[in-house]
Design an enzyme around this catalytic site. Structure first.
Site, PDB file in Angstrom:
ATOM      1  N   ARG A  40      37.275  -3.889  22.552  1.00  0.00           N
ATOM      2  CA  ARG A  40      37.110  -4.803  21.408  1.00  0.00           C
ATOM      3  C   ARG A  40      37.325  -4.043  20.093  1.00  0.00           C
ATOM      4  O   ARG A  40      38.032  -4.516  19.203  1.00  0.00           O
ATOM      5  CB  ARG A  40      35.709  -5.410  21.469  1.00  0.00           C
ATOM      6  CG  ARG A  40      35.372  -6.413  20.363  1.00  0.00           C
ATOM      7  CD  ARG A  40      34.054  -7.101  20.759  1.00  0.00           C
ATOM      8  NE  ARG A  40      33.404  -7.785  19.654  1.00  0.00           N
ATOM      9  CZ  ARG A  40      33.658  -9.028  19.264  1.00  0.00           C
ATOM     10  NH1 ARG A  40      34.603  -9.713  19.884  1.00  0.00           N
ATOM     11  NH2 ARG A  40      32.986  -9.593  18.275  1.00  0.00           N
TER      12      ARG A  40
ATOM     13  N   TYR B 134      35.872  -2.210  10.738  1.00  0.00           N
ATOM     14  CA  TYR B 134      37.158  -1.821  11.318  1.00  0.00           C
ATOM     15  C   TYR B 134      38.140  -1.396  10.235  1.00  0.00           C
ATOM     16  O   TYR B 134      39.052  -0.619  10.487  1.00  0.00           O
ATOM     17  CB  TYR B 134      37.726  -2.980  12.143  1.00  0.00           C
ATOM     18  CG  TYR B 134      36.817  -3.364  13.270  1.00  0.00           C
ATOM     19  CD1 TYR B 134      36.631  -2.522  14.359  1.00  0.00           C
ATOM     20  CD2 TYR B 134      36.084  -4.544  13.229  1.00  0.00           C
ATOM     21  CE1 TYR B 134      35.771  -2.856  15.386  1.00  0.00           C
ATOM     22  CE2 TYR B 134      35.224  -4.889  14.257  1.00  0.00           C
ATOM     23  CZ  TYR B 134      35.070  -4.043  15.325  1.00  0.00           C
ATOM     24  OH  TYR B 134      34.212  -4.364  16.336  1.00  0.00           O
TER      25      TYR B 134
END
Length: 323
Positions: free
Chosen positions: A272, A304
């Site tokens: 993920r 991220y």
């Protein structure tokens, strides 16, 4: 002569219920039926609260009326003394906050004794990301194993299942619980979109690519080999024909990632993390990645961005002549 006193306990010698036993049962019911929390989340809350309840009972605190700031601080101090990690301590505080708010809202407490409790400061966690090239090599290895002739049909079916499971996790960035709970009706092979049910029972539609579609098509052709009366509409099946257990799925991912050199990444969350980072590296905008992952806040997705910037910084330091 003194009467004989039996050394064993009688039927009347029953331990009293722990201090918060009744309230914890009602709180768990509230989480399941009114808040639609997952069974995993409910178990986490209940585990922490049962520990608090037992701690209170051991100190002669008889019920929820004895739940106050002092008793909560005493319990937390004991947890620190046991050397629990920061994440465990933070989870315990979160459980108590949610429980106390429910107790106030339901009239079981006049005020919230946990309102001033604060957890340890969180350190920034930058998840380890597996390179797209390394993941591609790993997935091609799974594809080769699934597509080559097998000694028996069951081995061939399991190889196809494992390829499809891991390919779909990386293609969609979905949580392991979301993929494990997929039913056949949730996958539209025609437009290559699946419908997953995330946290809070929220549904979202997630696209997947051609390679994942090929893996899913092969698995669908071989699924009947493992299927049984227990299969129902489950997409991914275990060896006994029922829906695959999340622990088995996690172990399958971990086994595959162990074949990837030069990484400590393990488990479905690594896929993920990697999917999100690779999307941002490739130019996807933050809002689109947020929707794909099912984050309620874009702030959660921004971690991220930090990962991508850090990767860019490292590449710059290695490649630029004046870095």
């Amino acid at each position: 002569m003194a009467p004989h006193i039996p050394s064993h306990r009688t039927d009347h010698d029953v331990d009293p219920p722990s201090a918060l036993a009744q309230e914890i049962t009602m709180f768990a019911r509230h989480l399941r039926h009114e808040k639609a929390r997952s069974e995993h989340t409910v178990r986490s809350y209940v585990t922490d609260l049962e520990e608090l309840s037992e701690w209170m009972t051991e100190r002669g605190l008889g019920g929820i009326e004895d739940l106050n700031r002092e008793s909560l601080r005493g319990w937390l101090a004991q947890r620190h003394q046991r050397g629990l990690g920061r994440s465990s301590v933070s989870r315990g505080i979160a459980s108590v906050h949610t429980f106390c708010r429910w107790a106030v809202d339901s009239g079981r407490l006049d005020h919230d004794p946990a309102i001033a409790l604060k957890g340890p400061k969180k350190g920034r966690y930058l998840p380890e990301v597996v390179s797209s090239a390394a993941l591609s090599d790993m997935l091609e290895g799974l594809a080769a194993a699934a597509q080559q002739p097998a000694e028996d049909d069951r081995a061939a079916a399991l190889a196809a299942r494992n390829w499809a499971l891991i390919e779909l996790l990386y293609a969609t960035g979905a949580r392991i619980s979301e993929v494990v709970n997929l039913d056949l009706q949730d996958i539209d092979q025609t437009v290559q979109v699946l419908t997953v049910t995330g946290k809070g029972n929220k549904e979202r539609r997630v696209p997947f690519g051609d390679r994942a579609a090929q893996a899913m098509a092969l698995w669908r052709r071989r699924r009947d080999v493992l299927a049984s009366d227990k299969s129902g509409g489950a997409v991914f099946l275990g060896t006994r024909g029922g829906r695959i257990d999340a622990r088995v799925a996690r172990r399958t991912v971990a086994d595959a990632l162990r074949t990837v050199p030069d990484t400590h990444a393990s488990g479905p969350h690594s896929l993920r993390h990697s999917a999100a980072t690779h999307l941002l590296d490739g130019g996807a905008d933050l809002r689109s990645v947020q929707q794909l992952l099912g984050h309620s806040s874009v702030a959660t997705t921004q971690i991220y961005t930090h990962v991508s910037v850090e990767r860019l910084r490292n590449a710059y330091a290695q490649a630029h002549p004046r870095a």
